[in-house]
Design a protein around this motif. Structure first.
Motif, PDB file in Angstrom:
ATOM      1  N   ASP A 199       0.808  -1.078   0.183  1.00 10.89           N
ATOM      2  CA  ASP A 199       0.019   0.076   0.045  1.00 10.89           C
ATOM      3  C   ASP A 199       0.819   1.281  -0.089  1.00 10.89           C
ATOM      4  O   ASP A 199       1.726   1.379   0.862  1.00 10.89           O
ATOM      5  N   LEU A 200       0.871   1.984  -0.992  1.00 10.80           N
ATOM      6  CA  LEU A 200       1.483   3.168  -1.179  1.00 10.80           C
ATOM      7  C   LEU A 200       0.959   4.336  -1.100  1.00 10.80           C
ATOM      8  O   LEU A 200       1.401   5.638  -1.491  1.00 10.80           O
ATOM      9  N   SER A 201      -0.372   4.445  -0.434  1.00 11.31           N
ATOM     10  CA  SER A 201      -1.067   5.488  -0.128  1.00 11.31           C
ATOM     11  C   SER A 201      -0.381   6.947   0.313  1.00 11.31           C
ATOM     12  O   SER A 201       0.345   6.700   1.264  1.00 11.31           O
ATOM     13  N   GLY A 202      -0.701   7.943  -0.408  1.00  7.33           N
ATOM     14  CA  GLY A 202      -0.009   9.132  -0.280  1.00  7.33           C
ATOM     15  C   GLY A 202       1.401   9.555  -0.190  1.00  7.33           C
ATOM     16  O   GLY A 202       1.844  10.289   0.091  1.00  7.33           O
TER      17      GLY A 202
ATOM     18  N   LYS B 129      -1.761  -1.115  -3.775  1.00  7.31           N
ATOM     19  CA  LYS B 129      -2.946  -0.278  -3.457  1.00  7.31           C
ATOM     20  C   LYS B 129      -2.590   1.067  -3.421  1.00  7.31           C
ATOM     21  O   LYS B 129      -1.400   1.363  -3.343  1.00  7.31           O
ATOM     22  N   GLY B 130      -3.573   1.994  -3.328  1.00 11.29           N
ATOM     23  CA  GLY B 130      -3.531   3.398  -3.150  1.00 11.29           C
ATOM     24  C   GLY B 130      -2.655   4.174  -4.257  1.00 11.29           C
ATOM     25  O   GLY B 130      -2.231   5.232  -3.993  1.00 11.29           O
ATOM     26  N   LEU B 131      -2.615   3.492  -5.266  1.00  9.65           N
ATOM     27  CA  LEU B 131      -1.829   4.352  -6.367  1.00  9.65           C
ATOM     28  C   LEU B 131      -2.350   5.498  -6.932  1.00  9.65           C
ATOM     29  O   LEU B 131      -1.976   6.630  -7.228  1.00  9.65           O
ATOM     30  N   GLN B 132      -4.026   5.518  -6.857  1.00  8.55           N
ATOM     31  CA  GLN B 132      -4.503   6.895  -7.118  1.00  8.55           C
ATOM     32  C   GLN B 132      -3.985   7.911  -6.351  1.00  8.55           C
ATOM     33  O   GLN B 132      -3.999   9.189  -6.644  1.00  8.55           O
ATOM     34  N   SER B 133      -3.595   7.819  -4.970  1.00 13.12           N
ATOM     35  CA  SER B 133      -3.051   8.848  -4.014  1.00 13.12           C
ATOM     36  C   SER B 133      -1.668   9.121  -4.081  1.00 13.12           C
ATOM     37  O   SER B 133      -1.280   9.645  -3.620  1.00 13.12           O
ATOM     38  N   VAL B 134      -1.110   8.321  -4.891  1.00 11.55           N
ATOM     39  CA  VAL B 134       0.575   8.463  -4.694  1.00 11.55           C
ATOM     40  C   VAL B 134       0.982   9.591  -5.820  1.00 11.55           C
ATOM     41  O   VAL B 134       0.146   9.900  -6.860  1.00 11.55           O
TER      42      VAL B 134
END
Lengths: 292, 331
Positions: B297-300, B318-323
């Motif tokens: 998970d790479l969120s943010g 996960k969380g690529l959209q917020s990377v």
């Protein structure tokens, strides 16, 4: 007591004697396995702010030359066990063990250590934290001597008193070392006016603090707070130029294990006259110790 | 020094007719007395000190207060008059630094310090020779330059320890706690001063530290919680939120939880980061080449200039959209 009891007793005594002999052999073997040497010598050198590159080199060269000196080598090899352990610490804000415990039992060993001493880079600092250095010596250096020795000596040289606001008094650490069987000898480098003038501000200030209103100079400060243990003494150097002479004479005395009289007339030395050490006998007479 | 003052109070209470007052504070007094006596006496005598204080305590409970008082005063005087400064030996520690040195030096087999209190001791430069320090309290201990290679430090407390150039390579630090240690001598943050955790087992450890340049190559950091937001840590402190150029190459970081840390120029080459939570990290210029990011998970997080070449399982991250700045990453 019947014959059977006597026989049993004899059998028991034989076994006990056998166990005793085996134990004695074991102890002897363990003892013999441990390296036996005469002196464990820690040379601790002040590298605080007042010690510039030139003064540092004078000290290192002085120590190296002393180690190569035939009289010092003779003192090392002529001891009952024919060798010493040698270690070196430089200290300013923190102590650094720049040369770990090294065995010297021949001229070649001494020359090798001297070569290492000459190559040691200056790892200086601001303050003269002598208490920390003695604490490290007590806690880390002395307990890790890799040999059984007859005496342990710490050589402390520097051109000023402790100015580090240590969290324990220097006297307490000194006493702890003495209680652990260590002798601490001092080599205060008493600077002349020109050398003080050439020193950075802290050196002059600490020197002044040592003298401040009490008529107590650096030599006496060392005598009161540093010197301790069996046969301990203070041998001052008159400036950095005199360091080599002083450290050489100090090595001879420390390594040979001679016990010095209480009053040591270091001031009576003639600069450069290395042949004879003079000192005052406790009763006031003057005696001479030939070292060359 | 606090202990010293307390012992003075004990002695003061003993003088005159204040024995009754002492009895009322029995628990506090005997606890203090025992710890003081055990610290000023050598370890071999510490047991005697403990038995004496216990005996004195029993005498008090049996109303033989005079004899009890004599023992208490004797121990109190011993503590107060001791030339050994208590503070310098590490407040509350079970040993002095010299004791530790001697034990390590004289032992041919790994020394067992498990569960011992070694807090605030100056242990710098010591070779621990694979000692057992499981659950030991090393709070505030100076471990700079110490060799803890192969030591068992599982569950140990290393909070506020000094770790400049400490060698933990191959050590077992599973479940250990490392909060706010001092790693660097000054604010220049020299990478060469960082500790070495190469090949160490840090599984489940809790870390909140600035560890610029630390070497975690080949280490096991599975389930490690790293960052300033650990419960009980000094959350939000700036020094704990930066760790530049940390090398995790070949390390196992499965299930690791790292949050709110600036980790620019860090290396994760060939590392396993399966299920890792890398939340709100600045991973600019980080090198993930050949790493396994399956279900990570790479969120943010920021991936500006990060090297993602050869990464496996990136499609499961996960969380690529917020990377942030993912487009600047190299793939």
């Amino acid at each position: 007591m019947g014959a059977e009891d006597v026989s049993h007793l004899k059998w028991l005594m034989t076994w006990l004697a056998g166990i005793g002999v085996l134990a004695a052999v074991g102890v002897w073997a363990a003892f013999a396995e441990t390296l036996q040497l005469d002196t464990a010598l820690v040379v601790s050198v002040d590298v605080s702010n007042s010690v510039n590159e030139e003064r540092y080199k004078l000290q290192m060269e002085g120590i190296a030359k002393a180690l190569e000196d035939p009289t010092v080598v003779q003192a090392i090899t002529n001891g009952p066990n024919g060798g010493i352990m040698f270690a070196m610490v430089t200290w300013a804000d923190r102590p650094t063990m720049v040369l770990p415990w090294t065995k010297i039992s021949s001229k070649e060993d001494a020359q090798a250590v001297a070569a290492k001493v000459r190559m040691l880079p200056l790892q200086g600092g601001e303050f003269t934290c002598m208490t920390r250095m003695l604490r490290q010596a007590n806690d880390k250096i002395v307990p890790q001597i890799p040999a059984r020795v007859l005496r342990t000596v710490i050589d402390v040289s520097g051109d000023g008193p402790d100015n580090c606001n240590a969290d324990e008094p220097i006297d307490a650490v000194r006493d702890e070392l003495v209680a652990n069987g260590v002798t601490i000898n001092g080599l205060p480098i008493v600077l002349g006016e020109d050398e003080i003038a050439a020193s950075p501000a802290p050196a002059g200030a600490t020197r002044a603090a040592a003298d401040d209103g009490k008529g107590v100079g650096l030599e006496d400060w060392y005598r009161t707070h540093v010197k301790g243990g069996n046969g301990s003494f203070i041998l001052p150097a008159n400036g950095y130029g005199d360091f080599a002479r002083a450290i050489r004479q100090k090595f001879v005395i420390e390594i040979s294990g001679r016990s010095l009289p209480r009053t040591f007339a270091a001031r009576s030395f003639d600069d450069g006259a290395i042949g004879v050490l003079q000192f005052v006998e406790p009763k006031g007479g003057v005696a001479a110790l030939k070292v060359d | 020094m606090g202990c010293f003052v307390q012992m003075r109070r004990v002695a003061d209470l003993q003088r005159g007719t204040h024995v009754v007052a002492l009895a009322k504070t029995e628990v506090w007094t005997f606890g203090t007395l025992q710890s003081c006596a055990m610290r000023v006496l050598s370890p071999s005598c510490a047991g005697i000190a403990a038995k004496l204080t216990l005996g004195a305590s029993h005498l008090f409970s049996e109303r033989k207060k005079r004899l009890g008082s004599i023992i208490v005063v004797a121990l109190g005087v011993l503590c107060i008059s001791s030339p050994v400064p208590l503070q310098a030996q590490g407040k509350g520690a079970d040993f002095t630094a010299r004791d530790v040195t001697v034990r390590l030096f004289e032992s041919d087999s790994p020394v067992d310090f498990s569960g011992k209190n070694l807090s605030n001791l100056d242990l710098a430069g010591l070779d621990f020779k694979s000692a057992v320090l499981a659950k030991a309290n090393l709070y505030g201990a100076d471990l700079s330059g110490a060799h803890l290679t192969g030591c068992n430090l599982s569950g140990a407390n290393l909070d506020r320890a000094v770790m400049t150039r400490t060698d933990f390579s191959g050590a077992n630090l599973s479940g250990a706690q490392i909060l706010a240690p001092s790693v660097f001598r000054d604010a220049t943050f020299q990478l060469s001063e960082a500790p070495n955790f190469r090949g160490a087992n840090l599984r489940g450890a809790r870390i909140a530290a600035r560890l610029d340049g630390a070497d975690f190559r080949g280490a096991d950091l599975s389930e490690v919680v790293m960052g300033p937001t650990i419960r009980g840590a000094e959350a939000g402190l700036a020094p704990a939120s930066k760790s530049y150029s940390v090398d995790f190459s070949g390390a196992k970081l499965d299930g690791v939880k790292i949050k709110d840390v600036q980790m620019t120029f860090s290396r994760f080459v060939g590392a396993s980061l399966v299920g890792a939570e890398l939340i709100n990290l600045d991973l600019s210029q980080a090198d993930f080449s050949g790493a396994d990011l399956t279900n990570a998970d790479l969120s943010g997080s920021i991936l500006d200039g990060a090297n993602l070449s050869g990464v496996t399982g990136f499609d499961t991250v996960k969380g690529l959209q917020s990377v942030k700045l993912l487009d600047k990453a190299r793939r």
